[in-house]
Design an enzyme around this catalytic site. Sequence first.
Site, short mmCIF file in Angstrom:
data_model
loop_
_atom_site.label_atom_id
_atom_site.label_comp_id
_atom_site.label_asym_id
_atom_site.label_seq_id
_atom_site.Cartn_x
_atom_site.Cartn_y
_atom_site.Cartn_z
CE LYS A 29 -16.35 20.31 -41.18
NZ LYS A 29 -15.59 20.44 -42.64
NE ARG A 104 -21.88 20.93 -45.27
CZ ARG A 104 -21.31 19.93 -44.37
NH1 ARG A 104 -21.26 19.66 -43.28
NH2 ARG A 104 -20.13 19.60 -45.11
NE ARG A 143 -12.49 12.30 -46.31
CZ ARG A 143 -13.36 13.16 -45.97
NH1 ARG A 143 -12.86 13.85 -44.68
NH2 ARG A 143 -14.30 13.57 -46.36
NE ARG A 149 -17.70 11.14 -46.63
CZ ARG A 149 -17.38 12.46 -46.04
NH1 ARG A 149 -16.91 12.37 -45.12
NH2 ARG A 149 -18.06 13.35 -46.66
NE ARG A 161 -18.08 16.76 -50.12
CZ ARG A 161 -17.10 15.70 -49.89
NH1 ARG A 161 -16.74 14.83 -50.81
NH2 ARG A 161 -16.48 15.72 -48.56
P1 ADP Z 1 -17.24 17.02 -45.44
O1 ADP Z 1 -17.24 18.10 -44.46
O2 ADP Z 1 -16.12 16.27 -45.47
O3 ADP Z 1 -17.81 17.44 -46.85
P2 ADP Z 1 -19.49 15.74 -43.80
O4 ADP Z 1 -19.22 14.34 -43.53
O5 ADP Z 1 -19.46 16.97 -42.92
O6 ADP Z 1 -18.54 16.03 -45.06
O7 ADP Z 1 -20.87 16.17 -44.78
C1 ADP Z 1 -21.09 15.04 -46.04
C2 ADP Z 1 -22.40 15.39 -46.55
O8 ADP Z 1 -23.64 15.54 -45.80
C3 ADP Z 1 -22.27 16.89 -47.08
O9 ADP Z 1 -21.64 17.06 -48.38
C4 ADP Z 1 -23.89 17.31 -47.22
O10 ADP Z 1 -24.43 16.62 -48.29
C5 ADP Z 1 -24.42 16.35 -45.82
N1 ADP Z 1 -24.65 17.24 -44.61
C6 ADP Z 1 -23.70 17.26 -43.65
N2 ADP Z 1 -23.98 18.17 -42.73
C7 ADP Z 1 -25.14 19.00 -43.23
C8 ADP Z 1 -25.77 20.14 -42.95
N3 ADP Z 1 -25.34 20.49 -41.59
N4 ADP Z 1 -26.69 20.62 -43.81
C9 ADP Z 1 -26.88 19.88 -44.97
N5 ADP Z 1 -26.34 18.84 -45.37
C10 ADP Z 1 -25.28 18.19 -44.62
#
Ligand code: ADP
Length: 207
Positions: A29, A104, A143, A149, A161
């Site tokens: 993404k 999400r 990554r 991270r 996740r």
């Molecule tokens: P990825 O898509 O690689 O898992 P992101 O950078 O989008 O990573 O998100 C990292 C973390 O941040 C998620 O695993 C979650 O814990 C939190 N997070 C991100 N966006 C949301 C959301 N919309 N609602 C709840 N938690 C979120």
Amino acid sequence: MNKTIYLFTKQVKKYMITLILFGPPGSGKGTQAINLVKKYGLLHISTGDLFRYEMKNDTPLGLEAKNYIKKGELVPDSVTIGMLKNKMDANQDVKGYILDGFPRTVPQAEALDELLASQGNEVTALVALDVADEILIERLQGRAATSGRADDADVDIIKNRIEVYKTQTSPVADFYAQTNKTSYVDGVGSIEEISNRLFDAIDAHID
Ligand code: ADP
């Protein structure tokens, strides 16, 4: 008279484009968002990036979010929705948004729809990147070396996740499918190939 009102309403709606870039962790993404920004000139909002910024600065929001993120769980909806709303409010003068990592959960999608409706807008399309689990795990572990991270470094957290995505997040794609806004795109191939698939899918939703 009616026609004028109709055209006016349509113009107002067309003014803002809101694209939801969707897919499991590691589906690309963030990479694709860069090309979508170039093509459509929209503001990219990544809730993951916003949380990481807050965590880096040890803000109260960052400290709260960290408790969930380190375990690979979702941050509570109320926190996430409030943060998204602030970001949108601070950037009203844009052509629209590319939302990455939001919504999400279905309650987040409902909150987004309400927020956009209050501005006379609506979600334009949700485009979901399709990638098999084994490839996601490989990509995220790869990554970890460069992203730094913690949630990429541990395979159990990665698996959690992906599980959270399946149970809590994928229903969001079904939610927008009810109004024919969801399109799936093969997320395996070159970056450019995948961008072109996304452009085709998105253009089909923009009249
Ligand atoms: P990825 O898509 O690689 O898992 P992101 O950078 O989008 O990573 O998100 C990292 C973390 O941040 C998620 O695993 C979650 O814990 C939190 N997070 C991100 N966006 C949301 C959301 N919309 N609602 C709840 N938690 C979120």
